[in-house]
Design an enzyme around this catalytic site. Structure first.
Site, PDB file in Angstrom:
ATOM      1  N   GLY A  37       0.819  -1.220   0.000  1.00 53.35           N
ATOM      2  CA  GLY A  37       0.000   0.000   0.000  1.00 53.35           C
ATOM      3  C   GLY A  37       0.847   1.263   0.000  1.00 53.35           C
ATOM      4  N   GLY A 103     -11.958 -14.071  14.212  1.00 51.70           N
ATOM      5  CA  GLY A 103     -11.984 -14.121  15.682  1.00 51.70           C
ATOM      6  C   GLY A 103     -12.416 -12.788  16.266  1.00 51.70           C
ATOM      7  N   LYS A 106     -16.124 -12.303  15.725  1.00 58.71           N
ATOM      8  CA  LYS A 106     -16.884 -13.125  16.688  1.00 58.71           C
ATOM      9  C   LYS A 106     -16.917 -12.436  18.050  1.00 58.71           C
ATOM     10  CE  LYS A 106     -16.297 -17.746  18.702  1.00 58.71           C
ATOM     11  NZ  LYS A 106     -15.063 -17.715  19.502  1.00 58.71           N
ATOM     12  N   ALA A 115     -12.659 -10.176   1.205  1.00 55.49           N
ATOM     13  CA  ALA A 115     -12.401  -9.964  -0.224  1.00 55.49           C
ATOM     14  C   ALA A 115     -11.851 -11.247  -0.830  1.00 55.49           C
ATOM     15  CB  ALA A 115     -11.399  -8.827  -0.404  1.00 55.49           C
ATOM     16  N   TYR A 146      -1.595 -17.380  -3.866  1.00 54.22           N
ATOM     17  CA  TYR A 146      -2.717 -16.431  -3.754  1.00 54.22           C
ATOM     18  C   TYR A 146      -4.043 -17.186  -3.849  1.00 54.22           C
ATOM     19  CZ  TYR A 146      -5.596 -12.323  -5.074  1.00 54.22           C
ATOM     20  OH  TYR A 146      -6.551 -11.329  -5.156  1.00 54.22           O
ATOM     21  N   TYR A 160     -16.774 -20.278  10.175  1.00 56.41           N
ATOM     22  CA  TYR A 160     -17.146 -19.362  11.259  1.00 56.41           C
ATOM     23  C   TYR A 160     -18.635 -19.021  11.183  1.00 56.41           C
ATOM     24  CZ  TYR A 160     -12.901 -18.429  13.847  1.00 56.41           C
ATOM     25  OH  TYR A 160     -11.831 -18.546  14.694  1.00 56.41           O
ATOM     26  N   THR A 176     -10.496  -5.274 -11.130  1.00 57.07           N
ATOM     27  CA  THR A 176     -11.028  -3.929 -10.871  1.00 57.07           C
ATOM     28  C   THR A 176      -9.898  -2.909 -10.998  1.00 57.07           C
ATOM     29  OG1 THR A 176     -12.739  -4.850  -9.459  1.00 57.07           O
ATOM     30  CG2 THR A 176     -12.213  -2.530  -9.123  1.00 57.07           C
ATOM     31  N   ARG A 187       0.106  -5.119 -12.697  1.00 58.19           N
ATOM     32  CA  ARG A 187      -1.177  -5.463 -13.298  1.00 58.19           C
ATOM     33  C   ARG A 187      -1.302  -4.752 -14.639  1.00 58.19           C
ATOM     34  NH1 ARG A 187      -5.224  -5.457  -8.065  1.00 58.19           N
ATOM     35  NH2 ARG A 187      -3.835  -3.870  -7.226  1.00 58.19           N
TER      36      ARG A 187
HETATM   37  P1  NAD Z   1      -3.488  -3.439  -2.906  1.00 63.23           P
HETATM   38  O1  NAD Z   1      -2.180  -4.150  -2.950  1.00 63.23           O
HETATM   39  O2  NAD Z   1      -3.570  -2.074  -3.490  1.00 63.23           O
HETATM   40  O3  NAD Z   1      -4.018  -3.351  -1.426  1.00 63.23           O
HETATM   41  C1  NAD Z   1      -3.802  -4.339  -0.462  1.00 63.23           C
HETATM   42  C2  NAD Z   1      -3.453  -3.674   0.839  1.00 63.23           C
HETATM   43  O4  NAD Z   1      -3.327  -4.667   1.864  1.00 63.23           O
HETATM   44  C3  NAD Z   1      -2.130  -2.900   0.797  1.00 63.23           C
HETATM   45  O5  NAD Z   1      -2.297  -1.592   1.282  1.00 63.23           O
HETATM   46  C4  NAD Z   1      -1.204  -3.731   1.701  1.00 63.23           C
HETATM   47  O6  NAD Z   1      -0.207  -2.955   2.306  1.00 63.23           O
HETATM   48  C5  NAD Z   1      -2.200  -4.335   2.681  1.00 63.23           C
HETATM   49  N1  NAD Z   1      -1.713  -5.557   3.340  1.00 63.23           N
HETATM   50  C6  NAD Z   1      -1.211  -6.672   2.744  1.00 63.23           C
HETATM   51  N2  NAD Z   1      -0.845  -7.580   3.686  1.00 63.23           N
HETATM   52  C7  NAD Z   1      -1.141  -7.019   4.898  1.00 63.23           C
HETATM   53  C8  NAD Z   1      -1.010  -7.462   6.245  1.00 63.23           C
HETATM   54  N3  NAD Z   1      -0.491  -8.657   6.550  1.00 63.23           N
HETATM   55  N4  NAD Z   1      -1.422  -6.639   7.236  1.00 63.23           N
HETATM   56  C9  NAD Z   1      -1.949  -5.419   6.949  1.00 63.23           C
HETATM   57  N5  NAD Z   1      -2.095  -4.933   5.705  1.00 63.23           N
HETATM   58  C10 NAD Z   1      -1.692  -5.738   4.686  1.00 63.23           C
HETATM   59  O7  NAD Z   1      -4.555  -4.412  -3.615  1.00 63.23           O
HETATM   60  P2  NAD Z   1      -6.087  -4.157  -3.998  1.00 63.23           P
HETATM   61  O8  NAD Z   1      -6.221  -4.280  -5.457  1.00 63.23           O
HETATM   62  O9  NAD Z   1      -6.591  -2.948  -3.309  1.00 63.23           O
HETATM   63  O10 NAD Z   1      -6.761  -5.456  -3.367  1.00 63.23           O
HETATM   64  C11 NAD Z   1      -7.435  -5.421  -2.120  1.00 63.23           C
HETATM   65  C12 NAD Z   1      -8.124  -6.743  -1.862  1.00 63.23           C
HETATM   66  O11 NAD Z   1      -9.047  -7.041  -2.902  1.00 63.23           O
HETATM   67  C13 NAD Z   1      -7.175  -7.941  -1.755  1.00 63.23           C
HETATM   68  O12 NAD Z   1      -7.634  -8.802  -0.748  1.00 63.23           O
HETATM   69  C14 NAD Z   1      -7.316  -8.610  -3.109  1.00 63.23           C
HETATM   70  O13 NAD Z   1      -7.058  -9.994  -3.045  1.00 63.23           O
HETATM   71  C15 NAD Z   1      -8.771  -8.318  -3.444  1.00 63.23           C
HETATM   72  N6  NAD Z   1      -9.000  -8.330  -4.893  1.00 63.23           N
HETATM   73  C16 NAD Z   1      -8.666  -7.265  -5.676  1.00 63.23           C
HETATM   74  C17 NAD Z   1      -8.874  -7.326  -7.045  1.00 63.23           C
HETATM   75  C18 NAD Z   1      -8.582  -6.164  -7.961  1.00 63.23           C
HETATM   76  O14 NAD Z   1      -8.802  -6.293  -9.172  1.00 63.23           O
HETATM   77  N7  NAD Z   1      -8.130  -5.021  -7.487  1.00 63.23           N
HETATM   78  C19 NAD Z   1      -9.380  -8.502  -7.618  1.00 63.23           C
HETATM   79  C20 NAD Z   1      -9.676  -9.563  -6.789  1.00 63.23           C
HETATM   80  C21 NAD Z   1      -9.488  -9.473  -5.433  1.00 63.23           C
HETATM   81  N1  UDP Z   2      -0.520  -8.760 -19.024  1.00 63.71           N
HETATM   82  C1  UDP Z   2       0.135  -8.371 -20.199  1.00 63.71           C
HETATM   83  N2  UDP Z   2       1.143  -7.436 -20.087  1.00 63.71           N
HETATM   84  C2  UDP Z   2       1.520  -6.864 -18.912  1.00 63.71           C
HETATM   85  C3  UDP Z   2       0.837  -7.257 -17.730  1.00 63.71           C
HETATM   86  C4  UDP Z   2      -0.174  -8.219 -17.819  1.00 63.71           C
HETATM   87  O1  UDP Z   2      -0.186  -8.854 -21.294  1.00 63.71           O
HETATM   88  O2  UDP Z   2       2.442  -6.044 -18.910  1.00 63.71           O
HETATM   89  C5  UDP Z   2      -1.593  -9.757 -19.126  1.00 63.71           C
HETATM   90  C6  UDP Z   2      -1.475 -10.924 -18.160  1.00 63.71           C
HETATM   91  O3  UDP Z   2      -0.668 -11.946 -18.711  1.00 63.71           O
HETATM   92  C7  UDP Z   2      -2.929 -11.353 -18.023  1.00 63.71           C
HETATM   93  C8  UDP Z   2      -3.706 -10.044 -18.164  1.00 63.71           C
HETATM   94  O4  UDP Z   2      -2.816  -9.123 -18.774  1.00 63.71           O
HETATM   95  O5  UDP Z   2      -3.302 -12.220 -19.061  1.00 63.71           O
HETATM   96  C9  UDP Z   2      -4.189  -9.456 -16.837  1.00 63.71           C
HETATM   97  O6  UDP Z   2      -3.087  -9.453 -15.968  1.00 63.71           O
HETATM   98  P1  UDP Z   2      -3.135  -8.800 -14.501  1.00 63.71           P
HETATM   99  O7  UDP Z   2      -1.787  -9.008 -13.897  1.00 63.71           O
HETATM  100  O8  UDP Z   2      -3.647  -7.410 -14.595  1.00 63.71           O
HETATM  101  O9  UDP Z   2      -4.247  -9.612 -13.713  1.00 63.71           O
HETATM  102  P2  UDP Z   2      -4.701 -11.139 -13.614  1.00 63.71           P
HETATM  103  O10 UDP Z   2      -6.090 -11.089 -14.108  1.00 63.71           O
HETATM  104  O11 UDP Z   2      -3.852 -12.016 -14.494  1.00 63.71           O
HETATM  105  O12 UDP Z   2      -4.575 -11.465 -12.188  1.00 63.71           O
END
Ligand code: NAD
Ligand code: UDP
Length: 328
Positions: A37, A103, A106, A115, A146, A160, A176, A187
């Site tokens: 973050g 926890g 709860k 998420a 992951y 839970y 997103t 990404r």
């Molecule tokens: P991001 O990396 O911008 O945000 C994640 C945040 O979690 C960061 O600020 C990081 O510092 C914090 N974090 C990680 N491990 C931690 C820990 N042990 N303790 C405290 N903080 C911690 O990612 P994002 O895109 O905002 O994703 C947020 C959530 O949404 C994640 O759980 C991710 O799996 C889920 N998600 C996001 C997308 C997407 O497209 N953005 C898609 C599917 C799922």
């Molecule tokens: N990708 C790409 N070029 C880049 C980064 C990603 O072609 O520089 C492709 C990646 O292989 C995947 C898609 O874009 O097929 C989306 O990748 P991302 O990492 O955004 O998210 P994913 O859905 O794979 O978790």
């Protein structure tokens, strides 16, 4: 005033969720350890009396004194490059971190939303993906840390719910995007936009025939908000079903940014899902939700955000070629 704890608050989605719940009149506690973050994402909230920030790693015991009505567990690395660089932390935050937050929910009798992700479907054999599809995940592949952490997260959350009666919600988030994504998180959207802004060629992985369906952040936040306030405990897909191949998407970005660079092709990362599109019938029926922001509009807002970054931020975050690493 309702009290909510949001983990991952300094991240992309977490910070937008903090904004939304402040706007809805909640008292928000943001928690983050900044592993992926950025303080900048929440700096505008730090003087707000309805916001407090706690720097804490949620995989460690969470000692929280105040009452809580709601918890949103969003802490987790979320980009393939992040979870390849920090695989153990990724497994721990999805498992131990989720256990701690369940926890806490709860103990406080709070409702918790976790998420989850379209990644639990792996490289899907069913298209579009419905919530009843079990998925196709390689447990020991590069994305396994992951995907399996998130699958465990769903299982422990349901346990839970059924065993302890905790009020739980599970959102399966599909790709997103929007302002506050990290330019160097690897990404595809920040990668392509960063490359266009630096005058580099756009790196498409594989032949670019793989598909994704991109959801603008405001739509995602609205879906999460509605799901939290619903009474449905099973997983719900939230995403935008408008699907596109990555090579067509690269062309869209070239047009949008006006770059004179071209597309270059690199190896496809191992286990990169070939097709991804959410079936959102359940969210429509249950929540009366569907996305409103089309890709052209959302991408323009996002590109304006990346354009507003300083030269320093743009070059400090130079996109590296991680394909070799991903393919190990
Ligand atoms: P991001 O990396 O911008 O945000 C994640 C945040 O979690 C960061 O600020 C990081 O510092 C914090 N974090 C990680 N491990 C931690 C820990 N042990 N303790 C405290 N903080 C911690 O990612 P994002 O895109 O905002 O994703 C947020 C959530 O949404 C994640 O759980 C991710 O799996 C889920 N998600 C996001 C997308 C997407 O497209 N953005 C898609 C599917 C799922
Ligand atoms: N990708 C790409 N070029 C880049 C980064 C990603 O072609 O520089 C492709 C990646 O292989 C995947 C898609 O874009 O097929 C989306 O990748 P991302 O990492 O955004 O998210 P994913 O859905 O794979 O978790």
């Amino acid at each position: 005033m309702k009290k909510i704890l949001i983990t991952g608050a300094a991240g992309f989605l977490g910070s937008h969720l903090c904004d939304r719940f402040i706007k809805e009149g909640y008292h928000v506690t943001g928690m983050d350890n900044f592993i992926t973050g950025d303080k900048k994402n929440i700096s505008h909230l730090l003087d707000n009396p309805n916001f407090q920030f706690i720097n804490h790693d949620v995989t460690e015991y969470i000692d929280f004194k105040d009452d809580l009505d709601y918890i949103l567990h969003f802490a987790s690395p979320a980009s393939p490059i992040d979870y390849l660089k920090i695989p153990i932390q990724t497994l721990k935050v999805g498992s131990l971190g989720t256990h701690n937050l369940l926890g806490l929910a709860k103990a406080k009798e709070a409702r918790i939303l976790i998420a989850s992700t379209s990644e639990i479907y792996g490289d899907p054999l069913v298209h579009p993906q419905t919530e009843d599809y079990y998925g196709n995940v390689n447990t020991i592949g590069p994305r396994g840390v992951y995907d399996e952490a998130k699958r465990f997260q769903e299982s422990i959350t349901m346990a839970y719910h059924t065993f302890h009666g905790v009020e739980t919600r599970i959102v399966r988030i599909f790709n997103t995007y929007g302002p506050r994504m990290r330019l160097n998180d690897g990404r595809v959207i920040p990668a392509f936009m960063g490359q266009a802004l630096r005058g580099e060629d756009l790196t498409v992985f594989g032949d670019g025939s793989q598909t994704r369906s991109f959801c603008y952040v405001d739509d995602q936040v609205e879906g999460i908000y509605k799901l939290l306030l619903s009474d449905y405990a099973k997983p719900v897909n939230i995403g935008n079903p408008h699907e596109i191949t990555i090579s067509d998407f690269a062309e869209e970005i070239i047009k949008l940014t006006g770059t004179t660079q071209k597309v270059i092709y690199k190896d496809l990362p191992v286990n990169d899902p070939m097709q991804r599109q959410p079936d959102i019938s359940l969210a429509k029926k249950l929540l009366g939700w569907e996305p409103k922001v089309d890709r052209a509009e959302g991408m323009k807002i996002t590109f304006d955000y990346f354009k507003s970054l300083t030269e320093d931020e743009l070059y400090k975050s130079e996109h590296k070629d991680f394909t070799g690493y991903i393919n190990k």
